[in-house]
Design a protein around this motif. Structure first.
Motif, PDB file in Angstrom:
ATOM      1  N   PRO A 142     -18.534  44.815  14.050  1.00 56.51           N
ATOM      2  CA  PRO A 142     -17.074  44.989  14.164  1.00 56.51           C
ATOM      3  C   PRO A 142     -16.344  43.658  14.306  1.00 56.51           C
ATOM      4  O   PRO A 142     -15.225  43.501  13.800  1.00 56.51           O
ATOM      5  N   LYS A 143     -16.962  42.683  14.967  1.00 59.51           N
ATOM      6  CA  LYS A 143     -16.337  41.364  15.124  1.00 59.51           C
ATOM      7  C   LYS A 143     -16.305  40.633  13.776  1.00 59.51           C
ATOM      8  O   LYS A 143     -15.334  39.941  13.455  1.00 59.51           O
ATOM      9  N   TYR A 144     -17.373  40.792  13.007  1.00 56.35           N
ATOM     10  CA  TYR A 144     -17.427  40.211  11.664  1.00 56.35           C
ATOM     11  C   TYR A 144     -16.324  40.803  10.780  1.00 56.35           C
ATOM     12  O   TYR A 144     -15.600  40.071  10.089  1.00 56.35           O
ATOM     13  N   GLU A 145     -16.179  42.124  10.838  1.00 54.80           N
ATOM     14  CA  GLU A 145     -15.124  42.775  10.049  1.00 54.80           C
ATOM     15  C   GLU A 145     -13.741  42.325  10.495  1.00 54.80           C
ATOM     16  O   GLU A 145     -12.855  42.106   9.662  1.00 54.80           O
ATOM     17  N   ALA A 146     -13.554  42.181  11.808  1.00 54.55           N
ATOM     18  CA  ALA A 146     -12.256  41.734  12.318  1.00 54.55           C
ATOM     19  C   ALA A 146     -11.941  40.325  11.831  1.00 54.55           C
ATOM     20  O   ALA A 146     -10.789  40.010  11.498  1.00 54.55           O
ATOM     21  N   MET A 147     -12.975  39.466  11.771  1.00 52.06           N
ATOM     22  CA  MET A 147     -12.784  38.112  11.251  1.00 52.06           C
ATOM     23  C   MET A 147     -12.340  38.163   9.796  1.00 52.06           C
ATOM     24  O   MET A 147     -11.380  37.491   9.389  1.00 52.06           O
ATOM     25  N   LEU A 148     -13.021  38.981   8.988  1.00 56.35           N
ATOM     26  CA  LEU A 148     -12.655  39.100   7.577  1.00 56.35           C
ATOM     27  C   LEU A 148     -11.247  39.648   7.411  1.00 56.35           C
ATOM     28  O   LEU A 148     -10.496  39.219   6.524  1.00 56.35           O
ATOM     29  N   GLU A 149     -10.876  40.588   8.255  1.00 60.07           N
ATOM     30  CA  GLU A 149      -9.545  41.184   8.146  1.00 60.07           C
ATOM     31  C   GLU A 149      -8.455  40.164   8.457  1.00 60.07           C
ATOM     32  O   GLU A 149      -7.394  40.164   7.819  1.00 60.07           O
ATOM     33  N   LYS A 150      -8.713  39.272   9.409  1.00 65.12           N
ATOM     34  CA  LYS A 150      -7.734  38.225   9.715  1.00 65.12           C
ATOM     35  C   LYS A 150      -7.561  37.284   8.526  1.00 65.12           C
ATOM     36  O   LYS A 150      -6.446  36.883   8.192  1.00 65.12           O
ATOM     37  N   VAL A 151      -8.679  36.939   7.910  1.00 66.75           N
ATOM     38  CA  VAL A 151      -8.612  36.085   6.723  1.00 66.75           C
ATOM     39  C   VAL A 151      -7.899  36.825   5.590  1.00 66.75           C
ATOM     40  O   VAL A 151      -7.055  36.250   4.883  1.00 66.75           O
ATOM     41  N   ALA A 152      -8.225  38.108   5.426  1.00 67.12           N
ATOM     42  CA  ALA A 152      -7.603  38.902   4.362  1.00 67.12           C
ATOM     43  C   ALA A 152      -6.100  39.052   4.592  1.00 67.12           C
ATOM     44  O   ALA A 152      -5.311  39.055   3.639  1.00 67.12           O
ATOM     45  N   ASP A 153      -5.682  39.164   5.855  1.00 61.38           N
ATOM     46  CA  ASP A 153      -4.253  39.271   6.152  1.00 61.38           C
ATOM     47  C   ASP A 153      -3.494  38.046   5.662  1.00 61.38           C
ATOM     48  O   ASP A 153      -2.331  38.141   5.260  1.00 61.38           O
ATOM     49  N   PHE A 154      -4.162  36.884   5.689  1.00 64.75           N
ATOM     50  CA  PHE A 154      -3.543  35.658   5.205  1.00 64.75           C
ATOM     51  C   PHE A 154      -3.606  35.566   3.688  1.00 64.75           C
ATOM     52  O   PHE A 154      -2.625  35.190   3.025  1.00 64.75           O
ATOM     53  N   LEU A 155      -4.759  35.921   3.107  1.00 64.17           N
ATOM     54  CA  LEU A 155      -4.975  35.715   1.680  1.00 64.17           C
ATOM     55  C   LEU A 155      -4.362  36.806   0.804  1.00 64.17           C
ATOM     56  O   LEU A 155      -3.895  36.525  -0.302  1.00 64.17           O
ATOM     57  N   GLU A 156      -4.370  38.055   1.280  1.00 60.85           N
ATOM     58  CA  GLU A 156      -3.940  39.161   0.415  1.00 60.85           C
ATOM     59  C   GLU A 156      -2.515  39.017  -0.100  1.00 60.85           C
ATOM     60  O   GLU A 156      -2.264  39.252  -1.288  1.00 60.85           O
ATOM     61  N   PRO A 157      -1.543  38.613   0.733  1.00 61.61           N
ATOM     62  CA  PRO A 157      -0.184  38.450   0.188  1.00 61.61           C
ATOM     63  C   PRO A 157      -0.107  37.408  -0.927  1.00 61.61           C
ATOM     64  O   PRO A 157       0.783  37.480  -1.784  1.00 61.61           O
ATOM     65  N   LEU A 158      -1.048  36.445  -0.940  1.00 60.73           N
ATOM     66  CA  LEU A 158      -1.022  35.410  -1.972  1.00 60.73           C
ATOM     67  C   LEU A 158      -1.374  35.964  -3.345  1.00 60.73           C
ATOM     68  O   LEU A 158      -1.072  35.338  -4.367  1.00 60.73           O
ATOM     69  N   LEU A 159      -2.011  37.151  -3.370  1.00 63.64           N
ATOM     70  CA  LEU A 159      -2.382  37.753  -4.649  1.00 63.64           C
ATOM     71  C   LEU A 159      -1.148  38.076  -5.490  1.00 63.64           C
ATOM     72  O   LEU A 159      -1.198  38.026  -6.720  1.00 63.64           O
ATOM     73  N   GLU A 160      -0.060  38.415  -4.837  1.00 63.69           N
ATOM     74  CA  GLU A 160       1.146  38.823  -5.545  1.00 63.69           C
ATOM     75  C   GLU A 160       2.182  37.707  -5.613  1.00 63.69           C
ATOM     76  O   GLU A 160       3.359  37.955  -5.871  1.00 63.69           O
ATOM     77  N   GLN A 161       1.723  36.476  -5.410  1.00 61.08           N
ATOM     78  CA  GLN A 161       2.597  35.320  -5.527  1.00 61.08           C
ATOM     79  C   GLN A 161       2.094  34.420  -6.642  1.00 61.08           C
ATOM     80  O   GLN A 161       0.895  34.320  -6.880  1.00 61.08           O
ATOM     81  N   THR A 162       3.008  33.777  -7.314  1.00 62.54           N
ATOM     82  CA  THR A 162       2.612  32.809  -8.337  1.00 62.54           C
ATOM     83  C   THR A 162       2.028  31.589  -7.650  1.00 62.54           C
ATOM     84  O   THR A 162       2.640  31.036  -6.725  1.00 62.54           O
ATOM     85  N   ALA A 163       0.838  31.186  -8.071  1.00 52.39           N
ATOM     86  CA  ALA A 163       0.206  30.016  -7.464  1.00 52.39           C
ATOM     87  C   ALA A 163       1.008  28.766  -7.800  1.00 52.39           C
ATOM     88  O   ALA A 163       1.335  28.528  -8.964  1.00 52.39           O
ATOM     89  N   PRO A 164       1.336  27.959  -6.806  1.00 55.62           N
ATOM     90  CA  PRO A 164       2.154  26.768  -7.072  1.00 55.62           C
ATOM     91  C   PRO A 164       1.332  25.651  -7.709  1.00 55.62           C
ATOM     92  O   PRO A 164       0.105  25.627  -7.613  1.00 55.62           O
ATOM     93  N   ASP A 165       2.011  24.734  -8.337  1.00 55.52           N
ATOM     94  CA  ASP A 165       1.379  23.516  -8.847  1.00 55.52           C
ATOM     95  C   ASP A 165       1.592  22.431  -7.796  1.00 55.52           C
ATOM     96  O   ASP A 165       2.697  21.898  -7.659  1.00 55.52           O
ATOM     97  N   PRO A 166       0.567  22.090  -7.026  1.00 62.08           N
ATOM     98  CA  PRO A 166       0.755  21.119  -5.932  1.00 62.08           C
ATOM     99  C   PRO A 166       1.057  19.712  -6.417  1.00 62.08           C
ATOM    100  O   PRO A 166       1.412  18.841  -5.618  1.00 62.08           O
ATOM    101  N   PHE A 167       0.922  19.469  -7.728  1.00 62.18           N
ATOM    102  CA  PHE A 167       1.139  18.129  -8.266  1.00 62.18           C
ATOM    103  C   PHE A 167       2.487  17.988  -8.966  1.00 62.18           C
ATOM    104  O   PHE A 167       2.808  16.925  -9.497  1.00 62.18           O
ATOM    105  N   SER A 168       3.269  19.061  -8.986  1.00 62.70           N
ATOM    106  CA  SER A 168       4.588  18.967  -9.612  1.00 62.70           C
ATOM    107  C   SER A 168       5.606  18.537  -8.567  1.00 62.70           C
ATOM    108  O   SER A 168       5.348  18.577  -7.363  1.00 62.70           O
ATOM    109  N   ASN A 169       6.766  18.137  -9.025  1.00 61.90           N
ATOM    110  CA  ASN A 169       7.849  17.772  -8.111  1.00 61.90           C
ATOM    111  C   ASN A 169       8.932  18.839  -8.054  1.00 61.90           C
ATOM    112  O   ASN A 169      10.022  18.598  -7.525  1.00 61.90           O
ATOM    113  N   ARG A 170       8.627  20.026  -8.614  1.00 64.41           N
ATOM    114  CA  ARG A 170       9.602  21.111  -8.567  1.00 64.41           C
ATOM    115  C   ARG A 170       9.760  21.619  -7.138  1.00 64.41           C
ATOM    116  O   ARG A 170       8.759  21.830  -6.432  1.00 64.41           O
ATOM    117  N   LEU A 171      10.959  21.846  -6.724  1.00 57.83           N
ATOM    118  CA  LEU A 171      11.218  22.270  -5.346  1.00 57.83           C
ATOM    119  C   LEU A 171      10.513  23.586  -5.018  1.00 57.83           C
ATOM    120  O   LEU A 171       9.992  23.766  -3.920  1.00 57.83           O
TER     121      LEU A 171
END
Length: 528
Positions: A123-152
């Motif tokens: 259960p602790k392992y699953e809770a760890m994964l869920e915390k990571v998933a809570d951070f990563l999952e919203p990024l699935l529906e966002q356009t990945a930024p270009d960290p090397f561009s100068n666009r705001l």
């Protein structure tokens, strides 16, 4: 049929259909061109044998984005999930078995058969994964930024993600970095002592990848099993009633209801470019369709190497595309059965809870490593890792009364064989897979009515995926987010104005999510 459109989409995979539906909702005149006589790409249902409706490629679901289900009203068009519980059954050579699923008490009891320490840790392992998933999952529906561009917008997105990462705290952030970049095996070895539990979980880390759990990058897939949802319940995987093609067909109906045109048996032969801008497509038969926006659901190799002239693309970009890793080591076997596999570890007649979820044949992590070693040297695994599902355990509409369909997803077997060909090895390898399953379920081979075997070259030919790679390219960190499909072009745009991508070759990658198609549609609509 009209020849002028606002947008033309190449390929009716579920992502392409999703893009079509959102553009049509926005009032665009949309044409979808599909080379086959069936919609869905790798998310399809086919009647391979009379009365058997087979999910030929993709076979389970959880990750389809809830927003898409809501926005496109997919339930109105037949989409229905059947949750799997238990979700996992692993028999072992010593006659014991491990069953796992959303029933947390049952899962703890099952794990405790092998290790009380692991039962407390899980259960602790699953809770760890869920915390990571809570951070990563919203990024699935966002356009990945270009960290090397100068666009705001890119700079703000990078900063926002960075602050979100910082907000995880040191411990969870450390776990997140390891999951994104590390190997599954050391993580599992650190958390658990039972090889039976570790082997069962490890199968999730390597599915569809040409890598064993000891390789960096395999940990990324581990958190997927706690991500997504089935009927609103987080982390539960299920079957789609009527087969996986129901997803694609329901999205197609939603698109058509908003005016989109879908044309089957229409293979695109060339993307038309004039003055650095996409202006339409030409079919293999010479028919041309024009539009100021062309969107490809195909992978990067098909899109830029096969469908375009090199002179229309920057040389550096084309070189990066040609460097994409399409390695594949997966074989898919679809089987018609007269009865379910009856496992020695859990005797019984008919359908039981062991048939509801994924049936693993994988006794320990070393077993996976040895299977990979064979493939690494150009041989199909002598002892393959099997993931078997039987959707007919929960959906009796898929096969004639009393009969069943088994989906066998097998690793490892490379696209390129050393000293032989798949025409020579295809049936021999399938026979070996059947022998392995028969060791655990002695009735299996006698219950087989028919089978269809897809080796990596067969997948490439049938579904148009380069190298038979079901993810449209490797899912390692160097090929994800801002670097998918290649650095500088993660925003669904390409070097050619008016030419976009919307398939699994883009962020967030493979799996039946629809997120690639959703994100692409949003960016296309931004451009107007």
């Amino acid at each position: 049929m009209p020849t002028e459109y606002d947008a033309i989409i190449i390929g009716a995979g579920h992502n392409g259909l999703t893009t079509a539906a959102y553009l049509a909702r926005a009032g665009y005149k949309v044409l979808v061109l599909e080379r086959r006589d069936i919609l869905g790409g790798c998310c399809i249902t086919e009647e391979i044998w009379p009365g058997y409706k087979v999910s030929t490629a993709a076979y389970v679901n959880s990750l389809l984005r809830p927003q898409i289900i809501r926005d496109l009203e997919l339930k109105k068009y037949g989409f229905e999930m059947l949750p799997r519980s238990p979700s996992s059954f692993t028999p072992f050579p010593d006659g014991r078995y491990l069953m796992m699923g959303p029933d947390k008490d049952m899962t703890r009891r099952e794990i405790a058969k092998f290790s009380t320490k692991d039962a407390e840790a899980y259960p602790k392992y699953e809770a760890m994964l869920e915390k990571v998933a809570d951070f990563l999952e919203p990024l699935l529906e966002q356009t990945a930024p270009d960290p090397f561009s100068n666009r705001l917008g890119d700079l703000w997105s990078v900063a926002k993600t960075g602050f979100g990462f910082r907000g995880l705290g040191r411990d969870v952030a450390t776990d997140a970095v390891e999951i994104l970049t590390g190997a599954a095996r050391p993580i599992l070895d650190r958390w658990f002592e039972s090889e039976q539990l570790k082997a069962t979980i490890a199968t999730d880390a390597v599915i569809g990848a040409f890598a064993p759990p000891s390789h960096p990058g395999t940990a990324y897939v581990l958190f997927h099993h706690v991500m997504g949802e089935c009927n609103g319940v987080r982390g539960v995987w299920g079957y789609v009633k009527g087969g996986m093609g129901t997803i694609s067909n329901s999205i197609a109906q939603a698109a058509q209801a908003k005016g989109a045109t879908i044309r089957k048996n229409s293979e695109v032969g060339k993307i038309l470019v004039k003055g650095g801008k996409a202006v339409g497509v030409a079919l293999k038969d010479g028919t041309e369709f024009r539009a100021p926006r062309v969107i490809s659901c195909a992978d990067a190799n098909v899109t830029f190497v096969k469908l375009m002239d090199a002179s229309d693309l920057p040389a550096e970009f084309l070189a990066r595309v040609k460097a994409i890793d399409y390695s594949s080591a997966t074989v898919k076997i679809n089987v018609a059965l007269s009865e379910p596999p009856q496992f020695t570890a859990l005797p019984g007649k008919g359908v039981g809870p062991q048939h509801h979820g994924t049936m693993h044949v994988c006794p320990d992590q070393d077993y996976i490593e040895r299977a990979y070693d064979d493939a690494k040297y150009g041989r199909p695994a002598r002892d393959p890792m099997l993931e078997c599902t039987m959707a007919t355990a929960l959906d009796d509409t898929l096969a004639p009364p009393g009969k069943h369909i088994l989906s066998m997803f097998v690793q490892y077997a490379p696209y390129h064989l050393k000293g032989t060909t798949w025409d020579q090895e295809r049936d021999k390898f399938a026979d070996r897979c059947f022998d392995v399953l028969n060791e655990y379920a002695p009735n299996f081979k006698a219950s087989v009515i028919d089978r269809v075997v897809y080796a990596p070259p067969d997948m490439e030919k049938a579904w148009g995926i380069t190298g038979g790679n079901i993810m449209q390219g490797a899912m390692s960190l160097s090929s994800m987010a801002s670097f998918r499909p290649v650095a500088g072009y993660a925003n669904y745009r390409t070097p050619v104005r008016g030419l976009y991508m919307c398939g699994a070759a883009t962020h967030p990658g493979g799996g039946v999510m629809g997120a690639c198609g959703l994100n692409a549609a949003r960016e296309i609509l931004k451009d107007g």
